[in-house]
Design a protein around this motif. Structure first.
Motif, PDB file in Angstrom:
ATOM      1  N   THR A 122      45.496  86.226 -14.047  1.00 57.11           N
ATOM      2  CA  THR A 122      45.948  85.248 -13.063  1.00 57.11           C
ATOM      3  C   THR A 122      44.944  84.104 -12.973  1.00 57.11           C
ATOM      4  OG1 THR A 122      44.823  86.391 -11.249  1.00 57.11           O
ATOM      5  CG2 THR A 122      47.111  87.010 -11.708  1.00 57.11           C
ATOM      6  N   SER A 150      45.414  82.733  -6.973  1.00 51.70           N
ATOM      7  CA  SER A 150      45.021  84.034  -6.439  1.00 51.70           C
ATOM      8  C   SER A 150      45.317  84.117  -4.944  1.00 51.70           C
ATOM      9  CB  SER A 150      43.530  84.265  -6.693  1.00 51.70           C
ATOM     10  OG  SER A 150      43.097  85.438  -6.049  1.00 51.70           O
ATOM     11  N   GLY A 200      40.128  85.260 -10.563  1.00 58.87           N
ATOM     12  CA  GLY A 200      40.972  84.855 -11.678  1.00 58.87           C
ATOM     13  C   GLY A 200      40.304  83.801 -12.528  1.00 58.87           C
TER      14      GLY A 200
END
Length: 376
Positions: free
Chosen positions: A94, A99, A106
């Protein structure tokens, strides 16, 4: 029978070689995938345990080696294996910006950058394209201009009588060349590190100089160092009709009656819109002029019109351009220097835009200034 056994052995051997080749290819791809994922971990992946107590495998190769689905594919010659759990958390893939955790985790995805400087509208500068330009090699132009001239020619009458005398009242006029300039400082580092910044600043300053020059052409103060303007040196025209367009047409006709050829009218964009959008006060209230959809070139009573924000709102300037010149001493230039003050020691670059020009109005009657809002 022996022939059948031989064909079976060759077939199995060929199948085994094919499986080994596919497995080698899979191992190569697996190694590449493992390397890419390891790079992702190093850039922002989390080493925390997976949800539910699930443990990460030591490597992707280990996960593939222990996979029952892959083993069956090797033994049975199946084209596909069952899904293989590599033990990877989706959190590792991600972005930091997307996030939802606190603190955010991430990969820090870099934004896309649009180059340039924004926040200033560079309006079209139209007057330079429609006014005659005369090159000049000095800082001023002098010429002789008559004032109050009227043709005194007349018939002699009886023989021996005195013929008519012409009066000429000349005056020496000086049209100064004005220097218009602007500068801005920037560090050498930022000009080197920011692509296109140098050219953007140069373009911005160049437009600023030319816009100021256009305003001086129309409204110049006329001091010893500044050019005279069309409005300050022009002749005021007093209309006897109310509509804006009719005032301009009446002015052009009056100039023609005096021997001038009105071939340019300058207007503020707001006034030009008022003229184009004028409607009749009765009937079906149709447009008086061509209206907003007219494809023809802008004109008022056949006189070409130029809209410029340099012209004050509520004013129109009708010109016979045969008697007006822009004096071109130095076209707009841009220079960069580190020799000013402490620039060299401080790594500062000065960007300078400059032009030198003047305005010569050889006959003030050729420039008529109209108040479009006065009562009649």
């Amino acid at each position: 029978m022996n022939e059948l056994h031989r064909e079976l052995r060759e077939g199995l051997k060929g199948l085994e070689e094919g499986i080994n080749t596919k497995f080698d290819e899979l191992q190569t791809k697996t190694t590449e995938l493992e390397r890419d994922l390891r790079d992702l971990y190093q850039k922002g992946g989390s080493s925390a345990p997976l949800p539910g107590g699930q443990q990460r495998v030591s490597s992707i190769r280990e996960a593939l080696t222990k996979s029952a689905g892959l083993a069956r594919m090797q033994k049975e010659g199946s084209k596909n294996s069952d899904p293989i759990d590599l033990g990877l958390s989706i959190k590792a893939l991600t972005s930091l910006q997307g996030s939802g955790g606190s603190p955010a985790e991430g990969i820090d995805v870099q934004p896309e950058r649009e180059g340039g400087l924004f926040g200033y509208a560079m309006r079209p500068l139209t007057l330079f394209d429609v006014m005659p330009i005369r090159p000049i090699s000095s800082n001023q132009l002098t010429f002789t201009r008559m004032s109050g001239y009227s043709n005194a020619a007349a018939g002699q009458g009886a023989e021996g009588t005195t013929k008519a005398e012409q009066t000429i009242d000349p005056g020496l006029i000086t049209a100064p060349v004005e220097t218009i300039a602007v500068w801005h400082d920037a560090s050498k580092q930022v000009l080197d590190d920011e692509p296109g910044l140098e050219s953007t600043i140069a373009m911005l300053l160049t437009h600023g100089v030319r816009e100021k020059a256009e305003r001086q052409i129309v409204n110049g103060a006329g001091s010893s160092f500044e050019m005279s303007g069309l409005i300050t040196d022009g002749t005021a025209f007093v209309p006897t009709v109310a509509p804006m367009a009719d005032r301009i047409g009446q002015c052009a006709a009056t100039m023609g009656n005096s021997g001038y050829l009105a071939n340019l009218v300058m207007l503020n964009p707001v006034d030009w819109f008022t003229i184009r959008s004028e409607r009749a006060t009765g009937g079906d209230e149709q447009y008086v002029g061509p209206g907003w959809a007219a494809p023809a070139s802008p004109a008022v009573y056949g006189v070409p019109a130029v809209a410029s924000a340099a012209v004050p709102q509520g004013t129109a300037i009708v010109i016979d351009t045969r008697f007006v010149n822009l004096l071109d001493r130095q076209q707009t230039t841009v220079e960069l220097s580190r020799e000013t003050g402490n620039n060299f020691k401080q790594n500062i670059v000065t960007v300078l835009a400059e032009l030198r020009m003047g305005l010569a109005i050889y006959d003030t009657a050729a420039v008529q200034v109209i108040d479009l809002t006065s009562s009649v």
